[in-house]
Design an enzyme around this catalytic site. Structure first.
Site, PDB file in Angstrom:
ATOM      1  N   VAL A  21       0.802  -1.228   0.041  1.00 11.85           N
ATOM      2  CA  VAL A  21      -0.077  -0.036   0.062  1.00 11.85           C
ATOM      3  C   VAL A  21       0.892   1.261   0.029  1.00 11.85           C
ATOM      4  O   VAL A  21       2.133   1.201   0.659  1.00 11.85           O
ATOM      5  CB  VAL A  21      -1.105  -0.141   1.342  1.00 11.85           C
ATOM      6  CG1 VAL A  21      -0.225   0.073   2.402  1.00 11.85           C
ATOM      7  CG2 VAL A  21      -2.009   1.292   1.089  1.00 11.85           C
ATOM      8  N   ASP A  22       0.713   2.143  -0.782  1.00 12.53           N
ATOM      9  CA  ASP A  22       1.107   3.591  -0.869  1.00 12.53           C
ATOM     10  C   ASP A  22       2.487   3.369  -1.689  1.00 12.53           C
ATOM     11  O   ASP A  22       2.921   4.391  -1.648  1.00 12.53           O
ATOM     12  CB  ASP A  22       1.455   4.125   0.483  1.00 12.53           C
ATOM     13  CG  ASP A  22       0.249   4.566   1.237  1.00 12.53           C
ATOM     14  OD1 ASP A  22      -0.821   4.944   0.430  1.00 12.53           O
ATOM     15  OD2 ASP A  22       0.361   4.578   2.319  1.00 12.53           O
ATOM     16  N   GLY A 454      -7.824 -36.175  36.734  1.00 15.31           N
ATOM     17  CA  GLY A 454      -7.574 -36.542  38.130  1.00 15.31           C
ATOM     18  C   GLY A 454      -8.171 -37.878  38.503  1.00 15.31           C
ATOM     19  O   GLY A 454      -8.389 -38.651  37.524  1.00 15.31           O
ATOM     20  N   LEU A 455      -7.519 -38.080  39.737  1.00 15.30           N
ATOM     21  CA  LEU A 455      -7.555 -39.527  40.284  1.00 15.30           C
ATOM     22  C   LEU A 455      -9.156 -39.785  40.449  1.00 15.30           C
ATOM     23  O   LEU A 455      -9.913 -39.023  40.415  1.00 15.30           O
ATOM     24  CB  LEU A 455      -7.087 -39.599  41.538  1.00 15.30           C
ATOM     25  CG  LEU A 455      -5.467 -39.637  41.791  1.00 15.30           C
ATOM     26  CD1 LEU A 455      -5.057 -39.509  42.926  1.00 15.30           C
ATOM     27  CD2 LEU A 455      -5.010 -41.132  41.050  1.00 15.30           C
ATOM     28  N   LYS A 460     -14.353 -34.816  39.853  1.00 12.60           N
ATOM     29  CA  LYS A 460     -14.320 -34.311  38.416  1.00 12.60           C
ATOM     30  C   LYS A 460     -15.785 -34.150  38.023  1.00 12.60           C
ATOM     31  O   LYS A 460     -16.219 -33.229  37.541  1.00 12.60           O
ATOM     32  CB  LYS A 460     -13.574 -35.141  37.377  1.00 12.60           C
ATOM     33  CG  LYS A 460     -12.223 -35.463  37.729  1.00 12.60           C
ATOM     34  CD  LYS A 460     -11.451 -36.434  36.642  1.00 12.60           C
ATOM     35  CE  LYS A 460     -11.815 -37.763  36.852  1.00 12.60           C
ATOM     36  NZ  LYS A 460     -11.750 -38.345  38.115  1.00 12.60           N
ATOM     37  N   SER A 528      -8.473 -40.287  32.293  1.00 13.14           N
ATOM     38  CA  SER A 528      -7.464 -40.201  31.381  1.00 13.14           C
ATOM     39  C   SER A 528      -5.969 -40.395  32.008  1.00 13.14           C
ATOM     40  O   SER A 528      -5.545 -39.125  32.026  1.00 13.14           O
ATOM     41  CB  SER A 528      -7.582 -38.959  30.354  1.00 13.14           C
ATOM     42  OG  SER A 528      -7.895 -37.871  31.434  1.00 13.14           O
TER      43      SER A 528
END
Length: 627
Positions: A21-22, A454-455, A460, A528
């Site tokens: 531009v310009d 978590g455990l 959870k 998990s």
């Protein structure tokens, strides 16, 4: 009702003008038209008057910046195509935008160009958009690049300064594998080396810009390639059915046999229609034609007419180079329309094969394509399509991706047929054409996956449901995927071996991604236990994955033991129980760590809901979700 069909036009040579531009693109074209007497009568007087009103000397860019928004902002908004003649040869000058928000217009403007004039301010040198535009020229495959070193009057026409600037630009273009055809030092405003040689640069012995343009090969050079005639439309004209299109390459002659589209019907060119001119018996690449077929086959818009001896490729999975324009990343599974010549095909992104790092032009693996990024991707087509691989100097394979609002979101030259892994050739996923941003605007918040690990007994599911209630009350579209709920349905066939646990995570992540891509907030409550499993989930979900560690001491979990699982595991009734005889690998750097020992469940759920609310907020938008 019959429709009037325009007579075939003389083949013109398209030249695209690009640059930061310009740096003077519009001024260059205005001056070029003036110096070659290509302006309509009275137009110069209008320019002089417009310039005087603004307290300027003659401003040649006013020729092109006809939209008021362009004059107000000093930015070329759209691509402007201007017929232009040098001697007995016809050109089409294309002024492509330089501002980054108008790059999509440049892709369409430059798509059929034979050559490009890359305008660079000799004083400023190559800028960010110079690099991007040069990369686009490489992507589009324009072979003839003339570099116009503009505004050399600012450098007092100094040979040493100009040649130093040229060397810097040459080095940049070589990194992009572009070998400039020519450098022309010029001043568009003053007219130096545009249409006449400058007496202020006697040291320059090369051609002027107009002389350089005259050397660009004409589109007729594509006439020796095998015929490709995309069908623009089919009209009823008097008693005849007329097939209209522009010959992209090759040539046709009355009596030639052609194959029509994917259905493969064969026909003969019965006539090449003409109006108010002598009858035509042949036409070549670059000409728009209207033909009749014998027998009277009815092609569809987008069909190719081609010779049986040299057919296009036929495939449903295609490798594509991509320049991505949307301000949101591109992800696997998104669907678009692929425009190729006059055809449109529904396509889905099946794979992101590699992404180019613009800083050093290296390719690397990635799960998404960033805004204004370059990449190689694989597209799955909803049905088999015909195409020619991208070939510089022709229109072959020059596709663009279009979203549901008919906005161009990417330039997509087609490289070739994608290799199919086992079974993939039968799978053609179709994703939504509703973008993630559109969904976020409608809902008032982004989607995302919040993966709680978590455990057993850490809390959870309890926290997930409590946060779900809080977010839903704020207008957030939220759902919870709980480990036990999944194992009661989707994962009921899985046990607790390492392989089955990993498959449980994979399925949960795949479902979470689908929900998140529909704009939902998904809270996953899943043990998990391994870092590898959670990394798999992160890769599947991609952008928008947040790992949350419910950090509860095992002693506290055993004390709670709401399901009696710890007691059963210690009694030997459950084998492979996480925390007893199977390991749990805690996250090392979670997005959020919630310690539950010192806080009540309400306070912890409020902290979780607040974190999610911050993550899904649309910056600057008045959405329904408030954290």
């Amino acid at each position: 009702m019959s429709k009037t069909i325009p007579a075939p036009q003389e083949a013109a040579t398209p030249i695209v003008i690009v640059g930061h531009v310009d740096h003077g693109k519009s001024t260059l074209i205005g001056r070029l038209l003036y110096d070659t007497d290509s302006l309509p009568e009275g137009r110069v007087a209008q320019i002089i008057e417009s310039s005087k009103k603004r307290g300027l000397t003659v401003e040649w860019s006013f020729l092109l910046d006809s939209l008021q928004i362009e004059r107000d902002q000093g930015v070329t908004v759209d691509s402007t195509r201007i017929p232009f003649r040098l001697g007995d040869r016809q050109f089409v000058i294309v002024d492509a935008p330089g501002h980054r928000q108008f790059l999509r217009n440049m892709i369409t403007g430059a798509a059929d160009a034979e050559a490009a004039v890359l305008v660079i301010d000799a004083n400023e040198g190559a800028q960010e958009q110079t690099r991007r535009h040069a990369m686009l020229l490489r992507l589009i495959g324009i072979r003839h690049v003339i570099v116009l070193m503009n505004k050399v009057d600012i450098l007092d026409y100094d040979q040493h300064k100009i040649e130093t600037a040229e060397r810097e630009v040459t080095e940049l273009l070589r990194q992009l594998e572009i070998e400039p055809t020519l450098f022309v030092p010029a001043s568009a405003r003053e007219g130096d080396n545009i249409a006449s040689r400058s007496d202020r640069m006697a040291w320059y012995k090369g051609p002027t810009l107009t002389e350089a343009l005259a050397r660009v090969p004409a589109p007729s050079s594509r006439a020796d390639l095998p015929l490709r005639l995309p069908v623009q439309d089919v009209y009823r004209f008097d008693t005849k059915r007329v097939v209209v299109g522009r010959i992209e390459r090759g040539r046709i002659r009355v009596g030639d046999e052609v194959v029509v589209g994917t259905h493969g019907a064969r026909a003969r060119i019965a006539t090449i229609e003409s109006w108010h001119t002598a009858p035509q018996v042949a036409a070549i690449a670059g000409q728009s034609v209207a033909v009749t077929l014998e027998p009277d086959v009815i092609p569809d818009r987008g069909d190719f007419l081609f010779p049986a001896s040299d057919a296009p490729l036929r495939a449903a999975r295609i490798r594509t180079r991509l320049f991505w324009l949307r301000q949101e990343p591109l992800r696997v599974g998104e669907s678009f329309k692929l425009r190729l010549a006059t055809a449109e095909h529904q396509v889905t992104v099946a794979a992101i094969d590699s992404v180019v790092r613009l800083e050093d032009l290296t390719e690397h693996p990635a799960t998404e394509v960033p805004p204004e990024g370059f990449a190689e991707i694989t597209l799955a087509v909803s049905e088999t399509m015909l195409f020619d691989p991208f070939l510089p100097g022709t229109a072959d394979g020059r596709g663009v991706l279009v979203d549901r609002n008919q906005q161009i979101v990417g330039g997509a030259p087609l490289v070739g047929v994608a290799e199919s892994v086992a079974g993939r050739n039968a799978i053609h996923p179709t994703g939504s054409t509703v973008s993630l941003w559109d969904r976020a605007q409608a809902r008032g918040h982004r989607g995302g996956v919040f993966w709680m690990t978590g455990l057993p007994g850490a809390g959870k599911s309890t926290l997930a449901r409590a946060a779900e209630n809080r977010l839903f009350a704020r207008g957030v579209d939220v759902s919870v995927l709980d480990g036990d709920t999944l194992r009661a349905g989707l994962c009921s066939d899985l046990g607790f071996s390492d392989a089955d646990r990993r498959e449980n995570v994979r399925r949960a992540a795949a479902v979470a991604r689908i929900l998140a891509e529909s704009g939902q907030v998904v809270i996953v409550a899943l043990i998990s236990p391994t870092i590898a499993d959670r990394e798999l989930a992160r890769q599947i979900v991609g952008d928008g994955f947040h790992e949350i560690f419910i950090d509860t001491l095992q002693a506290t979990c055993e004390q709670r033991d709401p399901k009696g699982l710890y007691a059963a595991a210690r009694a030997g009734k459950i084998a492979g129980f996480t925390g007893i005889d199977a390991p749990y690998e805690a996250p090392t750097a979670p997005a959020l760590r919630l310690e539950t020992a010192q806080r009540g469940s309400d306070e912890t759920a409020a902290q979780l809901a607040s974190f999610i609310g911050d993550a899904i907020r649309i910056d600057g938008a008045a959405g329904r979700a408030r954290s």
